[in-house]
Scaffold this active site. Structure first.
Site, PDB file in Angstrom:
ATOM      1  N   SER A  76      15.469  42.572  63.697  1.00  0.00           N
ATOM      2  CA  SER A  76      16.275  43.765  63.447  1.00  0.00           C
ATOM      3  C   SER A  76      17.666  43.568  64.069  1.00  0.00           C
ATOM      4  CB  SER A  76      15.547  44.999  63.995  1.00  0.00           C
ATOM      5  OG  SER A  76      16.086  46.181  63.471  1.00  0.00           O
ATOM      6  N   MET A  77      18.096  44.431  64.974  1.00  0.00           N
ATOM      7  CA  MET A  77      19.399  44.224  65.597  1.00  0.00           C
ATOM      8  C   MET A  77      19.499  42.839  66.216  1.00  0.00           C
ATOM      9  SD  MET A  77      21.321  46.302  68.702  1.00  0.00           S
ATOM     10  CE  MET A  77      20.734  45.311  70.079  1.00  0.00           C
TER      11      MET A  77
END
Length: 260
Positions: free
Chosen positions: A92-93
């Site tokens: 994700s991030m």
């Protein structure tokens, strides 16, 4: 404590001269999330994980709300570990942070030998979801919808007051991030995505191909945004195969000869 000690957690030393796997957490995540993966890979690589400010033992520090600044700090903290081949894995991030750190290390001489980008659209595909602007209740609903955090933790008011500032700060960093056109990796990029991830379409996942001149591969798993929680061993196997390719081979002089 050195800057590297502050930012980097060492889970497994791995083989003495083998590669190192560097793991980058998702928004609100901590280095400890990767402990099960590190345990599974302890025979294949030294496993490191990045600890962002604002969580666990760094909870008294301000979260960095600029992802480029975050990448600058992580790249500097990895300096002592560049004596061996590095493989990056980010979810994700963390996939975006890993990508930006990889660009910085490449510009500085030698970047990672491969980037595994999990659960994230390509850096050039921007969608401002504005999660960072939600009130606390809205932010908690968002976290519950992703199913990456134990519901009991999200129902504990005391814990929420500790973790929501860092989560919001991470969302601020990743949602305001903008890819800088013209920058590209040369290492292979392998993208992992969930077939029911409403945050990442297949088209957005395939767009990672545009960010490297090296080999590109796309691996699809069953599940939503946190599909990796249900496929830890399969993902470990994928990483294990790549790490084994990077392991030093014994010289002919030290090769074991079969008995005759």
């Amino acid at each position: 404590m050195t800057d590297s000690d502050l930012w980097i957690r060492r889970f497994q030393p791995g083989p003495p001269s083998g590669p190192r796997l560097v793991c980058f957490p998702y928004a609100g995540g901590a280095a400890s999330y990767f402990h099960p993966l590190a345990t599974s890979l302890q025979q294949n690589a030294g496993v490191l994980a990045v600890q962002y400010p604002g969580r666990q033992e760094r909870r008294s520090e301000e979260t960095l709300r600029d992802l480029h600044t975050l990448a600058d700090r992580v790249a500097a903290a990895l300096s002592p570990y560049r004596d061996r081949p590095l493989v990056f894995f980010g979810h994700s991030m963390g996939a975006v942070v890993a990508h930006e750190v990889a660009l910085r290390l490449t510009d500085d001489g030698e970047g990672p030998v491969e980037l595994f980008a999990s659960g994230r659209r390509a850096p050039s595909r921007h969608h401002d979801d504005k999660v960072r602007l939600l009130d606390d209740d809205g932010l908690v609903r968002e976290l519950k919808s992703l199913a990456g955090t134990a519901p009991a933790l999200l129902d504990d008011e005391e814990i929420l007051q500790m973790v929501l500032p860092s989560i919001r700060g991470d969302y601020w960093a990743v949602e305001t991030y903008r890819h800088r056109p013209g920058t590209m990796l040369s290492c292979p990029v392998t993208v992992l995505t969930g077939d029911r991830d409403t945050r990442v379409s297949l088209d957005d996942a395939r767009a990672w191909r545009e960010h490297t001149t090296g080999r590109f591969a796309l691996e699809t798993f069953s599940g939503g945004h946190f599909f990796i929680n249900d496929h830890t061993e399969a993902i470990a196997g994928l990483l294990r195969r790549r790490l084994s390719e990077l392991a030093p081979r014994p010289s002919a002089a030290h090769a074991v000869r079969p008995d005759r």
